[in-house]
Write a protein that holds these residues in place. Structure first.
Motif, mmCIF file in Angstrom:
data_model
loop_
_atom_site.group_PDB
_atom_site.id
_atom_site.type_symbol
_atom_site.label_atom_id
_atom_site.label_comp_id
_atom_site.label_asym_id
_atom_site.label_seq_id
_atom_site.Cartn_x
_atom_site.Cartn_y
_atom_site.Cartn_z
ATOM 1 N N THR A 168 -41.991 20.324 -28.478
ATOM 2 C CA THR A 168 -43.172 19.927 -27.706
ATOM 3 C C THR A 168 -42.895 19.876 -26.202
ATOM 4 O OG1 THR A 168 -42.533 17.671 -28.255
ATOM 5 C CG2 THR A 168 -44.354 18.619 -29.522
ATOM 6 N N GLU A 169 -41.608 19.780 -25.828
ATOM 7 C CA GLU A 169 -41.269 19.703 -24.400
ATOM 8 C C GLU A 169 -41.068 21.080 -23.764
ATOM 9 O OE1 GLU A 169 -37.927 17.070 -23.937
ATOM 10 O OE2 GLU A 169 -39.046 15.380 -24.808
ATOM 11 N N ILE A 170 -41.155 22.125 -24.572
ATOM 12 C CA ILE A 170 -40.966 23.477 -24.037
ATOM 13 C C ILE A 170 -42.302 23.953 -23.469
ATOM 14 C CG2 ILE A 170 -40.374 25.857 -24.618
ATOM 15 C CD1 ILE A 170 -38.518 24.720 -26.797
ATOM 16 N N SER A 171 -42.282 24.406 -22.219
ATOM 17 C CA SER A 171 -43.559 24.715 -21.571
ATOM 18 C C SER A 171 -43.985 26.157 -21.799
ATOM 19 C CB SER A 171 -43.466 24.404 -20.071
ATOM 20 O OG SER A 171 -42.460 25.189 -19.501
ATOM 21 N N GLY A 172 -45.291 26.331 -21.944
ATOM 22 C CA GLY A 172 -45.883 27.668 -22.039
ATOM 23 C C GLY A 172 -45.814 28.265 -23.432
ATOM 24 N N GLU A 173 -46.374 29.458 -23.552
ATOM 25 C CA GLU A 173 -46.365 30.198 -24.811
ATOM 26 C C GLU A 173 -45.439 31.400 -24.694
ATOM 27 O OE1 GLU A 173 -50.590 31.066 -25.371
ATOM 28 O OE2 GLU A 173 -50.516 29.715 -27.106
ATOM 29 N N PHE A 174 -45.119 31.976 -25.840
ATOM 30 C CA PHE A 174 -44.157 33.076 -25.867
ATOM 31 C C PHE A 174 -44.721 34.289 -26.601
ATOM 32 C CE2 PHE A 174 -41.826 29.231 -25.150
ATOM 33 C CZ PHE A 174 -40.888 29.595 -24.200
ATOM 34 N N ASP A 175 -44.173 35.472 -26.244
ATOM 35 C CA ASP A 175 -44.529 36.719 -26.932
ATOM 36 C C ASP A 175 -43.644 36.932 -28.148
ATOM 37 O OD1 ASP A 175 -46.443 38.002 -24.881
ATOM 38 O OD2 ASP A 175 -44.714 37.360 -23.693
ATOM 39 N N MET A 176 -42.484 36.279 -28.137
ATOM 40 C CA MET A 176 -41.565 36.409 -29.280
ATOM 41 C C MET A 176 -40.730 35.138 -29.356
ATOM 42 S SD MET A 176 -39.100 39.571 -30.396
ATOM 43 C CE MET A 176 -38.231 39.794 -28.857
ATOM 44 N N ILE A 177 -40.516 34.684 -30.593
ATOM 45 C CA ILE A 177 -39.621 33.550 -30.828
ATOM 46 C C ILE A 177 -38.600 33.982 -31.861
ATOM 47 C CG2 ILE A 177 -39.427 31.172 -31.683
ATOM 48 C CD1 ILE A 177 -42.148 30.568 -30.507
ATOM 49 N N SER A 178 -37.337 33.709 -31.586
ATOM 50 C CA SER A 178 -36.279 34.088 -32.526
ATOM 51 C C SER A 178 -35.575 32.837 -33.035
ATOM 52 C CB SER A 178 -35.284 35.037 -31.847
ATOM 53 O OG SER A 178 -34.853 34.521 -30.604
ATOM 54 N N LEU A 179 -35.212 32.897 -34.298
ATOM 55 C CA LEU A 179 -34.462 31.830 -34.966
ATOM 56 C C LEU A 179 -33.283 32.502 -35.658
ATOM 57 C CD1 LEU A 179 -37.596 30.202 -36.591
ATOM 58 C CD2 LEU A 179 -36.171 29.033 -34.921
ATOM 59 N N ILE A 180 -32.158 32.592 -34.965
ATOM 60 C CA ILE A 180 -31.001 33.312 -35.494
ATOM 61 C C ILE A 180 -30.052 32.297 -36.123
ATOM 62 C CG2 ILE A 180 -29.151 34.969 -34.971
ATOM 63 C CD1 ILE A 180 -32.002 36.024 -34.349
ATOM 64 N N HIS A 181 -29.988 32.307 -37.432
ATOM 65 C CA HIS A 181 -29.163 31.347 -38.182
ATOM 66 C C HIS A 181 -29.501 29.906 -37.811
ATOM 67 C CE1 HIS A 181 -26.869 34.147 -40.554
ATOM 68 N NE2 HIS A 181 -27.035 34.963 -39.538
ATOM 69 N N VAL A 182 -30.778 29.613 -37.891
ATOM 70 C CA VAL A 182 -31.307 28.279 -37.598
ATOM 71 C C VAL A 182 -32.100 27.744 -38.795
ATOM 72 C CG1 VAL A 182 -32.982 27.038 -36.140
ATOM 73 C CG2 VAL A 182 -31.382 28.662 -35.104
ATOM 74 N N LEU A 183 -33.001 28.575 -39.338
ATOM 75 C CA LEU A 183 -33.971 28.089 -40.326
ATOM 76 C C LEU A 183 -33.307 27.526 -41.592
ATOM 77 C CD1 LEU A 183 -37.068 27.894 -40.460
ATOM 78 C CD2 LEU A 183 -37.051 29.963 -41.847
ATOM 79 N N GLU A 184 -32.144 28.083 -41.966
ATOM 80 C CA GLU A 184 -31.484 27.617 -43.194
ATOM 81 C C GLU A 184 -30.960 26.187 -43.049
ATOM 82 O OE1 GLU A 184 -30.494 30.012 -41.168
ATOM 83 O OE2 GLU A 184 -28.322 30.292 -41.104
ATOM 84 N N HIS A 185 -30.871 25.697 -41.826
ATOM 85 C CA HIS A 185 -30.358 24.337 -41.585
ATOM 86 C C HIS A 185 -31.447 23.273 -41.631
ATOM 87 C CE1 HIS A 185 -26.315 25.609 -40.119
ATOM 88 N NE2 HIS A 185 -26.976 26.720 -39.795
ATOM 89 N N ILE A 186 -32.716 23.688 -41.665
ATOM 90 C CA ILE A 186 -33.808 22.751 -41.423
ATOM 91 C C ILE A 186 -34.591 22.447 -42.706
ATOM 92 C CG2 ILE A 186 -35.976 22.439 -40.130
ATOM 93 C CD1 ILE A 186 -34.741 24.322 -38.002
ATOM 94 N N PRO A 187 -34.592 21.190 -43.178
ATOM 95 C CA PRO A 187 -35.435 20.848 -44.333
ATOM 96 C C PRO A 187 -36.911 21.074 -43.998
ATOM 97 C CG PRO A 187 -33.814 19.109 -43.914
ATOM 98 C CD PRO A 187 -33.764 20.058 -42.727
ATOM 99 N N ALA A 188 -37.702 21.336 -45.026
ATOM 100 C CA ALA A 188 -39.140 21.598 -44.875
ATOM 101 C C ALA A 188 -39.407 22.734 -43.873
ATOM 102 C CB ALA A 188 -39.878 20.332 -44.449
ATOM 103 N N PRO A 189 -38.837 23.927 -44.148
ATOM 104 C CA PRO A 189 -38.939 25.018 -43.163
ATOM 105 C C PRO A 189 -40.371 25.497 -42.910
ATOM 106 C CG PRO A 189 -37.940 25.807 -45.211
ATOM 107 C CD PRO A 189 -37.998 24.309 -45.307
ATOM 108 N N THR A 190 -41.253 25.442 -43.917
ATOM 109 C CA THR A 190 -42.627 25.898 -43.672
ATOM 110 C C THR A 190 -43.318 24.991 -42.654
ATOM 111 O OG1 THR A 190 -42.827 26.916 -45.860
ATOM 112 C CG2 THR A 190 -44.873 26.339 -44.749
#
Ligand SMILES: [Zn+2]
Length: 385
Positions: A168-190
């Motif tokens: 929520t503290e990241i400003s603005g919108e993006f054209d692309m977001i990457s999650l490189i070896h991140v999502l597998e660490h996070i419970p409730a990924p959806t």
């Protein structure tokens, strides 16, 4: 009427369905951290038969262990901080993982000349660096709770800023977001990806890279991974968050799933589901691990022997066999000549004559490598799972 809710440990951390089907005996396996250090026994793994996600039981013990692992986190320590090399198993040719992802991404996504990319969990900036070289008209942001690499990340050409707080503290919108070896660490990924989507412009790209636990059973042993994805379960998680999944598979990086999705202009009518047979196969991969232990154990006491690999699989099997392997073998020039778990890492040419080497990789990949190495070292006894 039973109004008692099921305990959190019986629930799928993604879809909330109960109960998980637990893998019996998994708690007796040693494990390994995602930065490739041995980790004690005591984990739990299960399959959600509703959404098809194979997962760790993300109870309080899991939370505590993950926190402890991240406190001592040491990215790419086996190669002195240089990003992991990924190999083409047929040729043995290696290159940095980030370069492989970018090389796959560019012709597939046909990105515009200018744009703004957020790399979430950017670590020491390896993926941002690769994007900076290939997308000279783009600007970049990274987000990472660990700020040890701030100066290095912000020095990359085109980088605006490294954020270290919540999304929520990241400003603005993006054209692309990457999650490189991140999502597998996070419970409730959806649920997490629904938050990520709020930072992406309509039509914007999502790039997700995770280990492929359908192809590689050894990834089931990573203690700090909440989810053990297959291409189908990852597509279901990403699609369930409202994205349009364009592709998910191992075409870009062997043993990993590279997923490309878009935030659609209007919500899609239906989300992809994980084929039940694929979920079942991924879950059943834990049985393959016992077979690997038995085959490698048979090499003990029969002269010099070692393990091929210094990553997840080899680190785990070495712990499981109580460090009886005498050496490791690797083809990554950044690792050869160093030590792993206080034993030498040999190049293929330096394997002691007549020694046995167990190749700690999924069977098909291991066979391919063994076939290639037998031509170079016919005197070595190469054993595959
Ligand atoms: Zn589920």
């Amino acid at each position: 009427m039973n109004s008692n809710p099921s305990p959190a440990s019986d629930r799928c951390h993604n879809c909330g369905a109960v109960p998980l089907r637990r893998a019996p005996g998994y708690e007796n396996f040693f494990r390994v951290t995602s930065d490739c250090k041995p980790w004690p026994t005591g984990g739990q793994m299960g399959l959600c038969e509703t959404c098809g996600l194979v997962q760790a039981v993300t109870n309080q013990d899991w939370e505590n262990e993950s926190r402890e692992i991240y406190t001592g986190y040491n990215i790419y320590h086996q190669s002195g901080g240089i990003e992991q090399t990924v190999f083409n198993p047929a040729t043995g040719k290696g290159r940095a993982r980030s370069d492989a992802i970018v090389e796959g991404l560019l012709p597939t996504a046909k990105l515009p000349v200018t744009g703004r990319l957020l790399d979430m969990g950017c670590g020491n900036g390896a993926f941002l660096r690769a994007c900076s070289r290939s997308l000279p008209g783009w600007v970049f942001c990274g987000s990472e709770f660990d700020t040890r690499h701030r100066a290095a990340v912000e020095a990359i050409r085109g980088v605006e800023k490294l954020y270290s707080g919540p999304l929520t503290e990241i400003s603005g919108e993006f054209d692309m977001i990457s999650l490189i070896h991140v999502l597998e660490h996070i419970p409730a990924p959806t649920a997490f990806l629904k938050q990520v989507a709020t930072k992406l412009k309509p039509g914007g790209w999502l790039v997700v890279e995770v280990p492929d636990c359908l192809i590689n059973p050894f990834f089931l042993l990573v203690a700090d991974h909440a989810s053990h994805f297959s291409p189908g379960s990852l597509s279901a998680v990403v699609g369930g968050a409202g994205f349009e999944v364009l592709q998910a598979g191992d075409a870009w990086v062997a043993k990993e799933i590279s997923l490309l999705a878009r935030k659609p202009m209007s919500p899609p009518a239906s989300a992809p589901v994980c084929p039940p047979a694929e979920a079942e196969r991924t879950y059943n991969n834990w049985k393959f691990l016992n077979e690997s232990i038995a085959k490698a154990k048979a090499l003990e006491g029969r002269g010099a022997w070692g393990l091929f690999g210094t990553s997840i699989g080899a680190t785990w099997l070495d712990a499981q066999l109580q460090n009886t392997a005498m050496f490791f073998v690797d083809e990554d020039p950044h690792r050869i000549g160093k030590q792993h778990e206080r034993r030498p890492i040999h190049a293929v040419k330096d394997i002691p004559a007549g020694a046995s080497v167990f190749i700690v990789l999924p069977t098909v990949l291991a066979e391919r490598i063994a076939g290639r190495l037998r031509l170079i070292r016919p005197d070595v006894n190469l054993v595959t799972p």
